[in-house]
Scaffold this motif. Structure first.
Motif, PDB file in Angstrom:
ATOM      1  N   LEU A  10      31.839  22.851  32.635  1.00 37.96           N
ATOM      2  CA  LEU A  10      32.066  22.750  33.965  1.00 37.96           C
ATOM      3  C   LEU A  10      33.106  23.711  34.097  1.00 37.96           C
ATOM      4  N   ASN A  11      34.245  23.726  33.147  1.00 34.40           N
ATOM      5  CA  ASN A  11      35.680  24.779  33.771  1.00 34.40           C
ATOM      6  C   ASN A  11      34.879  26.263  32.846  1.00 34.40           C
ATOM      7  N   ILE A  12      34.407  26.006  32.259  1.00 30.92           N
ATOM      8  CA  ILE A  12      34.326  27.174  30.812  1.00 30.92           C
ATOM      9  C   ILE A  12      32.947  28.431  32.166  1.00 30.92           C
ATOM     10  N   TYR A  13      32.583  28.036  32.415  1.00 30.58           N
ATOM     11  CA  TYR A  13      31.546  28.397  33.741  1.00 30.58           C
ATOM     12  C   TYR A  13      32.617  29.059  34.618  1.00 30.58           C
ATOM     13  N   PHE A  14      33.799  27.872  35.258  1.00 31.17           N
ATOM     14  CA  PHE A  14      34.177  28.626  36.280  1.00 31.17           C
ATOM     15  C   PHE A  14      35.164  29.726  36.351  1.00 31.17           C
ATOM     16  N   VAL A  15      35.861  29.059  35.090  1.00 32.22           N
ATOM     17  CA  VAL A  15      37.199  29.707  34.664  1.00 32.22           C
ATOM     18  C   VAL A  15      36.501  31.714  34.390  1.00 32.22           C
ATOM     19  N   GLY A  16      35.264  31.093  34.035  1.00 30.74           N
ATOM     20  CA  GLY A  16      34.679  33.418  33.606  1.00 30.74           C
ATOM     21  C   GLY A  16      34.587  33.432  34.627  1.00 30.74           C
ATOM     22  N   PHE A  17      34.130  32.918  35.941  1.00 27.61           N
ATOM     23  CA  PHE A  17      33.812  33.767  37.154  1.00 27.61           C
ATOM     24  C   PHE A  17      35.046  33.653  38.192  1.00 27.61           C
ATOM     25  N   TYR A  18      35.897  33.223  37.527  1.00 27.26           N
ATOM     26  CA  TYR A  18      37.045  32.992  38.555  1.00 27.26           C
ATOM     27  C   TYR A  18      37.552  34.568  37.609  1.00 27.26           C
ATOM     28  N   LEU A  19      37.815  34.789  36.766  1.00 31.07           N
ATOM     29  CA  LEU A  19      38.440  35.924  36.217  1.00 31.07           C
ATOM     30  C   LEU A  19      37.553  37.068  35.799  1.00 31.07           C
ATOM     31  N   ILE A  20      36.178  36.696  36.325  1.00 31.72           N
ATOM     32  CA  ILE A  20      35.197  38.534  36.216  1.00 31.72           C
ATOM     33  C   ILE A  20      35.851  38.578  37.823  1.00 31.72           C
ATOM     34  N   PHE A  21      35.511  37.243  38.410  1.00 32.21           N
ATOM     35  CA  PHE A  21      35.616  38.018  40.513  1.00 32.21           C
ATOM     36  C   PHE A  21      36.945  38.554  40.343  1.00 32.21           C
ATOM     37  N   SER A  22      38.759  38.234  39.621  1.00 31.76           N
ATOM     38  CA  SER A  22      39.737  38.783  40.432  1.00 31.76           C
ATOM     39  C   SER A  22      39.917  39.591  39.358  1.00 31.76           C
ATOM     40  N   ILE A  23      39.259  40.560  38.477  1.00 30.02           N
ATOM     41  CA  ILE A  23      39.778  41.931  37.923  1.00 30.02           C
ATOM     42  C   ILE A  23      38.041  42.671  38.740  1.00 30.02           C
ATOM     43  N   CYS A  24      37.304  42.188  39.542  1.00 31.15           N
ATOM     44  CA  CYS A  24      36.710  42.981  40.237  1.00 31.15           C
ATOM     45  C   CYS A  24      37.475  43.310  41.239  1.00 31.15           C
ATOM     46  N   LEU A  25      38.021  42.510  41.684  1.00 36.13           N
ATOM     47  CA  LEU A  25      39.033  42.603  42.956  1.00 36.13           C
ATOM     48  C   LEU A  25      40.119  43.126  43.055  1.00 36.13           C
ATOM     49  N   ILE A  26      41.053  43.171  41.699  1.00 40.32           N
ATOM     50  CA  ILE A  26      41.299  44.459  41.267  1.00 40.32           C
ATOM     51  C   ILE A  26      41.527  45.518  41.239  1.00 40.32           C
ATOM     52  N   THR A  27      40.231  45.406  40.808  1.00 40.24           N
ATOM     53  CA  THR A  27      39.584  47.144  40.448  1.00 40.24           C
ATOM     54  C   THR A  27      40.094  47.775  41.538  1.00 40.24           C
ATOM     55  N   TYR A  28      38.642  47.105  42.529  1.00 39.38           N
ATOM     56  CA  TYR A  28      38.828  47.427  44.326  1.00 39.38           C
ATOM     57  C   TYR A  28      40.274  47.969  43.802  1.00 39.38           C
ATOM     58  N   TYR A  29      41.101  46.910  44.615  1.00 41.33           N
ATOM     59  CA  TYR A  29      42.570  47.543  45.268  1.00 41.33           C
ATOM     60  C   TYR A  29      43.227  48.600  44.914  1.00 41.33           C
ATOM     61  N   LEU A  30      42.616  48.925  43.200  1.00 41.83           N
ATOM     62  CA  LEU A  30      43.757  49.864  42.541  1.00 41.83           C
ATOM     63  C   LEU A  30      43.165  50.878  42.810  1.00 41.83           C
ATOM     64  N   ALA A  31      41.445  51.361  42.751  1.00 40.84           N
ATOM     65  CA  ALA A  31      40.901  52.197  42.788  1.00 40.84           C
ATOM     66  C   ALA A  31      40.978  52.493  44.974  1.00 40.84           C
ATOM     67  N   ASN A  32      41.254  51.779  45.313  1.00 46.04           N
ATOM     68  CA  ASN A  32      42.001  51.926  46.977  1.00 46.04           C
ATOM     69  C   ASN A  32      43.633  52.208  47.298  1.00 46.04           C
ATOM     70  N   GLY A  33      43.616  51.803  46.435  1.00 48.31           N
ATOM     71  CA  GLY A  33      45.799  52.379  46.330  1.00 48.31           C
ATOM     72  C   GLY A  33      46.042  51.332  46.921  1.00 48.31           C
ATOM     73  N   GLN A  34      46.067  49.641  46.688  1.00 44.96           N
ATOM     74  CA  GLN A  34      46.598  49.119  47.472  1.00 44.96           C
ATOM     75  C   GLN A  34      47.240  48.580  46.126  1.00 44.96           C
ATOM     76  N   LEU A  35      47.968  48.513  46.583  1.00 48.39           N
ATOM     77  CA  LEU A  35      48.881  48.124  45.009  1.00 48.39           C
ATOM     78  C   LEU A  35      49.072  46.411  45.554  1.00 48.39           C
ATOM     79  N   TYR A  36      49.629  46.340  46.055  1.00 40.96           N
ATOM     80  CA  TYR A  36      50.185  45.059  46.893  1.00 40.96           C
ATOM     81  C   TYR A  36      49.076  43.726  46.792  1.00 40.96           C
TER      82      TYR A  36
END
Length: 223
Positions: A10-36
């Protein structure tokens, strides 16, 4: 240990989801200039390293059910709450998570107590000291969190403690509901010591102890 094997997968799947979700979130914020907020998203990824680092420092065998609890709480409290700004946009999310942090922090205090205790044996007479120690550990963590929010408000253009709107009220309410979360779990902790009946958290605790006791000192509740 079939449950542990299940949690390991279960941890393998959850950590994979966690990483993908966080990377998408970081990408969205960088694209919108929200560095913080992009930096906050990166911090959420770094939290994934804490369970393994904690186990290594303390010389512990991995407990995958315990890891899942840490990953799940980190995702809800940090990624959703901070990085996604859930504390600001979801009604009462801040108070719910601070209440849960009190319960979870108290549970971590129990774990820490037996990491520090010589022999790591569970005895019925431990309950009063365990209760005081674990609630104190939970409240100390809550205090450190509020200090962190205060420092963030000093160095970044934001107000995580909502001082401008509430003064000290928001901070004090967070501390109070954290204490409530600790106290609400106390009867379940008492039942474990009195009747050896484990809820979900203490079931995880049992697994933790069974995997991290020396062979010379087998696990068991002593009178």
């Amino acid at each position: 240990m079939e449950k542990e094997i299940w949690y390991q997968k279960l941890n393998i799947y959850f950590v994979g989801f966690y990483l993908i979700f966080s990377i998408c979130l970081i990408t969205y914020y960088l694209a919108n200039g929200q560095l913080y907020y992009a930096t906050l998203g990166l911090g959420g990824i770094l939290l994934l390293l804490l369970p393994a680092a904690f186990e290594r420092v303390c010389g512990l065998v991995p407990v995958y059910q315990f890891r899942f609890l840490l990953y799940g709480f980190s995702f809800l409290a940090y990624v959703v709450g901070l990085a996604m700004q859930g504390y600001h946009f979801i009604p009462l999310y801040d108070k719910v998570m601070h209440t849960l942090s009190g319960t979870f922090g108290t549970f971590l205090g129990v774990v820490l107590f037996y990491i520090l205790k010589h022999g790591r044996r569970v005895q019925q007479q431990d309950f009063p000291l365990v209760a005081i120690f674990s609630i104190s550990a939970s409240m100390a963590a809550a205090g450190l969190w509020e200090i962190g929010e205060y420092l963030v408000g000093i160095f970044f253009p934001c107000d995580p403690q909502q001082v401008a709107l509430t003064g000290v009220s928001d901070t004090m309410q967070d501390m109070i509901v954290c204490l409530v979360g600790s106290l609400l779990w106390l009867p379940f902790l008492f039942r474990y010591y009195r009747k050896q009946k484990a809820d979900f958290l203490m079931g995880c605790f049992r697994t933790f102890l069974s995997k991290n006791l020396s062979q010379e000192e087998p696990y068991g509740m002593e009178e």
